[in-house]
Write an enzyme that holds these catalytic residues in place. Structure first.
Site, PDB file in Angstrom:
ATOM      1  N   LYS A 120      42.003  38.672  40.722  1.00  0.00           N
ATOM      2  CA  LYS A 120      43.301  39.175  41.158  1.00  0.00           C
ATOM      3  C   LYS A 120      44.169  38.019  41.636  1.00  0.00           C
ATOM      4  CE  LYS A 120      45.364  42.747  44.145  1.00  0.00           C
ATOM      5  NZ  LYS A 120      45.090  43.845  45.111  1.00  0.00           N
ATOM      6  N   SER A 165      43.309  49.932  46.950  1.00  0.00           N
ATOM      7  CA  SER A 165      43.747  49.127  45.809  1.00  0.00           C
ATOM      8  C   SER A 165      42.640  48.690  44.861  1.00  0.00           C
ATOM      9  CB  SER A 165      44.501  47.888  46.297  1.00  0.00           C
ATOM     10  OG  SER A 165      45.751  48.247  46.830  1.00  0.00           O
ATOM     11  N   SER A 225      46.818  48.406  44.012  1.00  0.00           N
ATOM     12  CA  SER A 225      47.561  47.260  43.531  1.00  0.00           C
ATOM     13  C   SER A 225      46.781  46.370  42.574  1.00  0.00           C
ATOM     14  CB  SER A 225      48.017  46.413  44.735  1.00  0.00           C
ATOM     15  OG  SER A 225      46.896  45.879  45.442  1.00  0.00           O
TER      16      SER A 225
END
Length: 508
Positions: A81, A180, A156
């Site tokens: 990420k 997330s 996210s």
């Protein structure tokens, strides 16, 4: 004869490389080919790193040729990420504010995955600064759900989830502040785990909510997620993260223990969760299917109550923005990050850099945080939110005095279409089943339970365990995975989305 890379789990890749069935270089090439073939439709990445991947693969192959013992995930491709620093990459947090920011060091969680032998193939897209539940707030491009590219992958950590679901990588890392990891895992039909707060170091991860953030893995199987968790905790407590705790690397063993059955295990279910407004019938049926599978494995299903959990979303949207406002104050357009051109004084440059460097949701949350921390408001809302946090944590502790884990939905509905939810407050409700875990600090895991009868999209169930009892999560999730697969009822682990299975990425 060609062999599809995406049919192999992380465990199978590591075993195959150790046995000499194929090389790390071959796996690396297959992963990069898969990304090249599938990325135009999915858009899971912000940066692909072929040089870093090839160098890591070469080191693995050289170690094997020299007869050295290989680490447990040797040659397994991983996506990171883009809020996690990795030397040799940019860390943008999907924001124009950090568009040119070069990682000055490598985050502990990333370093531990690399030490376990993983090959870093790229940085995954995300909602800007992790503010969102769709990955549509990325400043660069949205990410598409591999099961239906007109729909969101969740957020996210949507890029991390989509990369796994599209078969580009078998493992990825995400961060979870209010759901997330778990929400995108559910929407993309893969396994995602948020460990207990403090189980995994956050050093080198750009902070959103410092009392809420936690790093965790995505994978297509529970076994792969367990192997990733062992890698993440294997180095012990991280002195660079004051919240980091010592956790035993016993997750792979816990996943294997699912084969012994669950006799004597008590699994709680909260009736109010199964009757909540907004929960779709197909999600409810999926969770009920998971409950029956646990019961078939020998577990006892009992009702428990979490009387204050309705306050979780309200508490989160006080604590989260307040901490975000504090954490993002450092991005002032002066020391690093986006700098507004043509400014003649520091005050103007900082104001305009922040106004033009941040997107709408990032500005919305910081403005809310500034208001909530202002004089006269702080006492009314922030203190109340912290009191609610104490009550929610006590509710979970009381429930875990009666049961070993709690089973609940992960999301109220299947993946929604891009632009379908435009009201920010409605978007926030996508995390209605995940936020309370971040408030309390408990660990949670999401496991797919098949396709919905109404939408044909992935459905999932979520398991929650007491703090630092995360090994239970992989045992019980593996029991669901095993039971559904053995039942041959079409509700086994979903794996790669059909439209992308076998598209590029072959081992030869």
């Amino acid at each position: 004869m060609a062999r599809s890379f995406d049919t192999l789990t992380a465990a199978e890749i590591a075993a195959g490389i150790a046995a000499g069935d194929f090389s790390a270089a071959e796996v690396c090439a297959a992963a990069l080919d898969a990304i090249a073939a599938r990325e135009p439709e999915v858009q899971a990445f912000l940066q692909v790193t072929p040089e870093l991947a090839q160098d890591a693969a070469a080191r693995i192959d050289a170690a094997r040729a020299a007869g050295e013992a290989l680490p447990p995930l040797a040659g397994v491709p991983v996506a990171i990420k883009d809020n996690m620093n990795l030397t040799g990459t940019r860390t943008t947090c999907a924001s124009r504010m950090l568009e040119t920011y070069e990682s000055p060091y490598t985050a502990t969680c990333v370093a531990r995955m690399l030490a376990a032998g993983c090959i870093p193939v790229g940085k995954a897209n995300m909602d800007e600064f992790a503010f969102g539940s769709s990955t549509d707030s990325s400043a660069y491009h949205p990410t598409n759900n591999p099961w239906d590219t007109t729909r969101v992958p969740g957020g996210s950590s949507g890029g991390s989830a989509a990369a796994v679901a599209a078969g580009m990588v078998p493992l990825s890392l995400g961060s979870d502040t209010g759901g997330s990891i778990r929400q995108p895992a559910a929407l993309c039909g893969i396994v995602g785990m948020k460990p207990t707060y403090g189980a995994v170091s956050r050093y080198g991860v750009v902070a959103f909510g410092s009392s809420l953030d936690q790093v965790g893995p995505f994978g297509r199987t529970v076994e792969d997620v367990a192997l990733a968790m062992d890698a993440l905790v294997a180095g012990g407590r991280d002195a660079y993260d004051s919240t980091s705790q010592e956790v035993a690397p016993a997750f792979a063993a816990a996943a294997a223990a699912a084969g012994e059955g669950l006799a004597g295990v008590r699994i709680g279910m909260v009736p109010a969760f199964m009757e909540a407004e907004g929960l779709t019938p197909e999600v409810r049926r999926g969770v009920e299917r998971a409950a029956q599978t646990l019961a078939d494995a020998g577990a006892e299903i009992v009702e428990v109550d979490l009387p204050h959990v309705d306050a979780a979303i309200a508490a989160y949207y006080v604590i989260g923005p307040a901490e975000a406002f504090s954490n993002l104050a450092r991005f002032d357009g002066i020391r690093y990050g986006y700098q507004e051109p043509g400014c003649t004084n520091l005050a103007t440059q900082s104001a305009l850099s922040r106004a033009h460097g941040f997107g709408d949701e990032a500005k919305r949350r910081q403005m809310l945080g500034a208001y909530l921390l202002s004089s006269g408001v702080y006492d009314t809302y922030y203190y109340a939110a912290q009191k609610a946090r104490t009550l929610i944590t006590a509710d979970y502790n009381a429930a875990f005095a009666q049961v070993d884990a709690i089973l609940m939905p992960a999301t109220p509905h299947a993946a929604f279409r891009h632009g379908e939810i435009s009201d920010p407050t409605q978007m926030y409700l996508s995390d209605m089943y995940t936020i309370s875990l971040n408030i309390a600090g408990n660990g949670g895991i999401v496991v797919p339970v098949g396709l919905g009868e109404d939408t044909g999209l992935p459905m999932a169930a979520q398991l929650v365990a007491p703090a630092f009892a995360d090994e239970r999560l992989v045992t019980y999730a593996a029991a669901i995975e095993r039971g559904l697969a053995n039942g041959n009822n079409g509700a086994s682990v979903l794996g790669v989305a059909p439209a992308f299975a076998g598209k590029g990425g072959e081992l030869r």
